[in-house]
Design an enzyme around this catalytic site. Structure first.
Site, PDB file in Angstrom:
ATOM      1  N   ASP A 310      56.608 125.553   3.657  1.00 61.15           N
ATOM      2  CA  ASP A 310      56.417 125.239   5.071  1.00 61.15           C
ATOM      3  C   ASP A 310      57.251 124.032   5.475  1.00 61.15           C
ATOM      4  O   ASP A 310      57.954 124.050   6.495  1.00 61.15           O
ATOM      5  CB  ASP A 310      54.932 124.973   5.338  1.00 61.15           C
ATOM      6  CG  ASP A 310      54.473 125.573   6.662  1.00 61.15           C
ATOM      7  OD1 ASP A 310      55.234 126.355   7.249  1.00 61.15           O
ATOM      8  OD2 ASP A 310      53.360 125.250   7.112  1.00 61.15           O
ATOM      9  N   ASP A 370      48.619 129.716   8.336  1.00 54.01           N
ATOM     10  CA  ASP A 370      47.841 128.483   8.449  1.00 54.01           C
ATOM     11  C   ASP A 370      46.336 128.757   8.454  1.00 54.01           C
ATOM     12  O   ASP A 370      45.539 127.823   8.346  1.00 54.01           O
ATOM     13  CB  ASP A 370      48.235 127.731   9.722  1.00 54.01           C
ATOM     14  CG  ASP A 370      49.712 127.352   9.723  1.00 54.01           C
ATOM     15  OD1 ASP A 370      50.236 127.063   8.637  1.00 54.01           O
ATOM     16  OD2 ASP A 370      50.335 127.363  10.803  1.00 54.01           O
TER      17      ASP A 370
END
Length: 459
Positions: A310, A370
């Site tokens: 990420d 997420d």
């Protein structure tokens, strides 16, 4: 009127200030200064057609002839300026792209005497759509973890009761991640993201098709679990020596129809986001429940690698890409000028009204990753609670840590005013909290290796 501003050059004022007379020169492409009479552009805003020469060439010509603003009209969809930003160091006038149809409409509505300016109204400090995103995310993670715990409890009962064991194993649909499969999964994610960045306009339809199929199946599994608790409407039909409840047939039709409706109307900003969020939540719930992490070690490897993934694709790739944009943000929001968006995010319309939202992204976004990635740790904590009879202390603590991580993400987002890799805040919060609880309860070794419920468990 829709415009796209090339924000690398001058910083625009925050309020309406000096207006410039708009000189309509859409009869030329401004690839040569010989196309323009001397003095025609001086102290004016100029609109020209796109043509074959570069934006940089147009900008230098317009600037040398005294123009104060350059608008470039295009008959096709607006597309990002592809010139290298470092080449514009000697350019001082603002450049924006505008649709040719808007220029024509502007003349019809306002006439030939038009004055224009460019300004950048400030974004709201906080948008209440973040609250909706927060509630959806925490609800999905908490419910997915709880559902995984319910499935684990049924497994325990099946193990303790030999008569139910075979039946339960036939129904079991879980997939267990090992450290090797975790690493392979992360590599696949990296490769897929890079491929999407370079071949977005083709692969986006593959992702849409996969999402329709997976979300329809996930919605069916979620609703079937609820319907299974209702003791009514259990009439069955028999076909090829197999029996199935009629209500499940209608449920399957409903779920397929929901996915098809979304696929057809997915670009309707007015309401399609609601259906996408429902399908997305169902997808995340089913993923968290189905994919089992065998121990905390696998959780650490998965969350740690995806955290690096990420951060790299959000913060590091702007130094690599030609236009200085983040690969993650580009793919999640959809490349500029592409109307098709990847259905891998929870979308909520911005609720705070401002002028900038009319031109900027009108949705707040949270990626499925997420939710799913920390959700797998929450699910493991819930199953560990069931296995060790620890009164849900791991599950509740990890869920609260996830909520804290989400709040921290939104705070940093508001302060920095740029897209954030949510896992940068969610992963440390959930991993540190889970580790602390295991250390305080003196169960770290068992928590790290996983608890074997096949030994010594009694209903």
């Amino acid at each position: 009127y829709q415009i796209s501003y090339f924000n690398h050059i001058p910083i625009l004022p925050l309020s309406l200030q000096t207006f410039r007379t708009l000189e309509n020169m859409t009869s030329t492409v401004l690839c040569s200064s010989a196309e323009v009479p001397s003095g025609l552009m001086k102290d004016k805003a100029v609109v020209v057609m796109r043509g074959n020469c570069t934006f940089l060439e147009k900008a230098r010509i317009a600037q040398s002839m005294g123009a104060k603003m350059l608008l470039i009209a295009s008959k096709s969809k607006l597309s990002a300026i592809s010139d290298n930003k470092t080449d514009f160091e000697d350019v001082t006038l603002p450049i924006a792209l505008i649709r040719y149809n808007d220029i024509v409409d502007m003349q019809l509505v306002l006439g030939n005497e038009v004055n224009v300016t460019l300004y950048s109204p400030p974004l709201p400090e906080f948008d209440y759509s973040m609250v909706v995103i927060f509630l959806i995310a925490v609800f999905t993670v908490a419910l997915g973890g709880y559902w995984s715990g319910v499935a684990e409890l049924e497994n325990l009962k099946a193990v303790a009761s030999p008569g139910e064991r075979e039946t339960r194993w036939k129904k079991e649909e879980n997939v267990t991640f090992t450290p090797v499969t975790v690493i392979l999964f992360v590599v696949i994610c990296c490769v897929m993201l890079v491929l999407l960045y370079f071949f977005y306009k083709w692969l986006v339809y593959v992702i849409i098709s996969v999402f329709c199929l997976a979300s329809a199946m996930s919605l069916y599994n979620c609703l079937a679990a609820l319907i299974g608790e209702i003791p009514f409407g259990q009439c069955r039909i028999t076909c090829s020596n197999k029996t199935i409840e009629v209500r499940l047939i209608f449920l399957a039709i409903f779920c397929i129809a929901a996915a098809v409706v979304w696929a057809v109307f997915r670009n309707e900003d007015g309401w399609a986001w609601i259906l996408q969020d429902i399908l997305g939540v169902a997808f995340c719930l089913n993923f968290i429940k189905t994919l089992k992490m065998p121990n905390f070690k696998s959780c650490v490897i998965l969350l740690g690698l995806l955290l690096l993934y990420d951060v790299f694709f959000v913060f590091i790739t702007p130094f690599i890409t030609k236009n200085g944009a983040s690969i993650m943000v580009e793919v999640a929001a959809g490349p500029f000028g592409n109307s098709e968006k990847l259905p891998v995010v929870i979308r909520v319309p911005r609720l705070e009204h401002s002028a900038s939202i009319l031109c900027d992204l009108p949705f707040s976004l949270l990626g499925f990753g997420d939710i799913i990635v920390p959700g797998l740790l929450v699910a493991y904590c819930r199953r560990f609670d069931v296995q060790t009879r620890s009164s849900s202390v791991y599950y509740i603590s990890c869920t609260i840590a996830y909520a804290v991580g989400m709040v921290l993400t939104f705070i940093v987002l508001a302060l920095m005013k740029m897209g954030q890799p949510a896992l940068l805040y969610l992963v440390p919060c959930t991993l540190i909290t889970s580790s602390f609880i295991a250390w305080r309860r003196k169960e770290m070794k068992k928590f790290w290796k996983g608890s074997s419920y096949q030994v010594g468990w009694r209903p």
